[in-house]
Design a protein around this motif. Structure first.
Motif, PDB file in Angstrom:
ATOM      1  N   GLY A  20       0.578  -1.326  -0.229  1.00 27.72           N
ATOM      2  CA  GLY A  20      -0.253  -0.083  -0.041  1.00 27.72           C
ATOM      3  C   GLY A  20       0.452   1.148   0.248  1.00 27.72           C
ATOM      4  N   LEU A  21       2.088   0.967   0.651  1.00 24.47           N
ATOM      5  CA  LEU A  21       3.172   2.429   0.694  1.00 24.47           C
ATOM      6  C   LEU A  21       3.451   2.930  -0.933  1.00 24.47           C
ATOM      7  N   ASN A  22       3.620   1.372  -1.074  1.00 25.11           N
ATOM      8  CA  ASN A  22       4.629   1.517  -2.034  1.00 25.11           C
ATOM      9  C   ASN A  22       3.306   2.213  -3.923  1.00 25.11           C
ATOM     10  N   ALA A  23       2.211   1.874  -3.100  1.00 28.28           N
ATOM     11  CA  ALA A  23       1.202   2.091  -4.663  1.00 28.28           C
ATOM     12  C   ALA A  23       0.377   3.840  -3.755  1.00 28.28           C
ATOM     13  N   ASN A  24       0.956   4.173  -2.786  1.00 29.82           N
ATOM     14  CA  ASN A  24       0.937   5.417  -2.509  1.00 29.82           C
ATOM     15  C   ASN A  24      -1.382   5.826  -2.348  1.00 29.82           C
ATOM     16  N   ILE A  25      -1.563   4.923  -1.401  1.00 31.27           N
ATOM     17  CA  ILE A  25      -2.656   4.230  -1.326  1.00 31.27           C
ATOM     18  C   ILE A  25      -3.285   5.154  -0.008  1.00 31.27           C
ATOM     19  N   GLY A  26      -4.456   5.666  -0.162  1.00 38.02           N
ATOM     20  CA  GLY A  26      -5.056   6.916   1.284  1.00 38.02           C
ATOM     21  C   GLY A  26      -5.277   5.785   2.609  1.00 38.02           C
TER      22      GLY A  26
END
Length: 392
Positions: A332-338
């Motif tokens: 999630g961090l690598n995908a820049n998810i909110g």
């Protein structure tokens, strides 16, 4: 005078019996809930023979008869085995899969071979596809609904094909395991040739879905690798105590294929942690699931992480669960998810912790129930990705 006695456990009846002594015994007042037992209304000798044949195939059937001073006798079928033995134990009263009620009799064995009466497996195959498709959505947008629908069909047909090849290769082992001995190929309800023909039909459907998805060369390559993993998985329990880890490789390979179908490329910084998280998640739920069969597996000579870990199982699956959650967070961090993603991930962590802490590994019923709840874990992660992507 011919006499047949079939007995079983019933919460309301202390003894269940059916006596075939004369045609009058099976009057119009008798209600036969299973179409396979309706021939009992015919001649006495034919009735007994057919009932014997049916009971020899499905010995867990309980037939109950009771009467009172104010009502006529009736026949009540409490449990009918149609290929699914609930969680390794006897079926609960009135637990009749829908396929026995709505599908024509010739199609029912094929439906059970594809596990249509056990949809949780399809969800577990589908969620990794859905996760990566949702992550591949553009910021502020929901996932592509057409791609989701097509991969839902892909997962459905692929899971059915996987069950068919698994039952074909394991048909001799399945006969020795209480939970699986009534499967169509193990019981002889379908021949191996019929199973292979059905497998070919299912694979054709998978290919048709791939054509509708308009997969490129990379997509077809990933699809071919998926099929190779599916076909080789049943062999793992013969050679390693880690078939659950291999199953994780199989089921969660969809994280790569789902993303590629949307983006046309692979972003390994996002997909590798997502893939690894799914593998460790599978190790949690399938190790719990394997505890249903551990006694029979020892007799059959097959291996599993349940047998490998033994009394240390909860320590192992707790570690697997923590690794899975950590990898989901990294993806999630690598995908820049909110931020909503992490709120859902916290809830999913609680669900996974509940499984590990409360699983009664000595109870096949509880192990089966815990396994079934993993569809909700997958749903929480998917909901978090969708919500997080909408505000990212």
């Amino acid at each position: 005078m011919a006499s047949i006695l079939i007995s079983g456990v019933s919460p309301r009846l202390s003894q269940a019996s059916l006596r075939c002594s004369s045609p009058s015994r099976l009057s119009s007042n008798h209600v036969l809930f299973d179409p396979q037992l309706r021939p009992l209304k015919q001649s006495n000798s034919q009735s007994c023979k057919k009932l014997l044949r049916f009971h020899s195939k499905f010995p867990s059937v309980t037939v109950a008869s009771h009467s009172s001073a104010t009502s006529s006798s009736s026949l009540e079928i409490k449990n009918i085995v149609t290929g699914k033995v609930s969680n390794g134990e006897n079926l609960k009263a009135n637990n009749v899969p829908w396929i026995g009620s709505y599908l024509p009799s010739p199609l029912q064995p094929y439906a059970r071979l594809a596990r249509l009466d056990m949809p949780v497996g399809t969800w577990l195959v589908a969620w990794p596809y859905f996760w990566s498709i949702a992550m591949a959505a553009a910021p502020g947008n929901i996932p592509d609904l057409k791609v989701l629908a097509l991969f839902a069909c892909w997962a459905f047909f692929l899971r059915g094909a996987g069950c068919t090849i698994n039952d074909f290769l394991d048909r001799h082992f399945d006969k020795m395991v209480e939970r699986t001995k009534f499967r169509p190929l193990a019981s002889g309800e379908l021949t191996p040739f019929q199973g292979l023909c059905f497998l070919g039909f299912q694979l054709l459907l998978v290919v048709c879905v791939g054509i509708l998805l308009q997969l490129d060369n990379l997509g077809w390559t990933l699809g071919a690798i998926t099929l190779f993993l599916v076909f080789t998985y049943p062999l793992m329990k013969r050679i390693t105590y880690w078939p659950q880890a291999y199953l994780g490789l199989v089921i969660n390979f969809g994280t790569l294929l789902g993303w590629q179908a949307v983006k046309g490329t692979l972003d390994l910084a996002i997909l590798l942690p997502l893939y690894v998280s799914g593998i460790f998640w599978t190790l949690v739920y399938d190790t719990i699931y394997a505890h249903q069969d551990k006694k029979d597996d020892i007799k059959a000579g097959v291996k599993s992480t349940a047998l490998l870990f033994g009394d240390s199982t909860k320590k192992w699956i707790a570690g697997f669960g923590l690794t899975s959650i950590g990898c989901l967070a990294l993806s999630g961090l690598n995908a820049n998810i909110g931020w909503p993603y992490y709120a859902f991930l916290t809830a999913a962590s609680g669900q996974l912790a509940w499984q590990v802490l409360t699983a009664e590994l000595s109870s096949p019923t509880d192990c089966g129930n815990k396994f079934d709840t993993n569809k909700w874990f997958g749903a929480l992660i998917f909901g978090g990705i969708v919500a997080g992507r909408l505000i990212s």
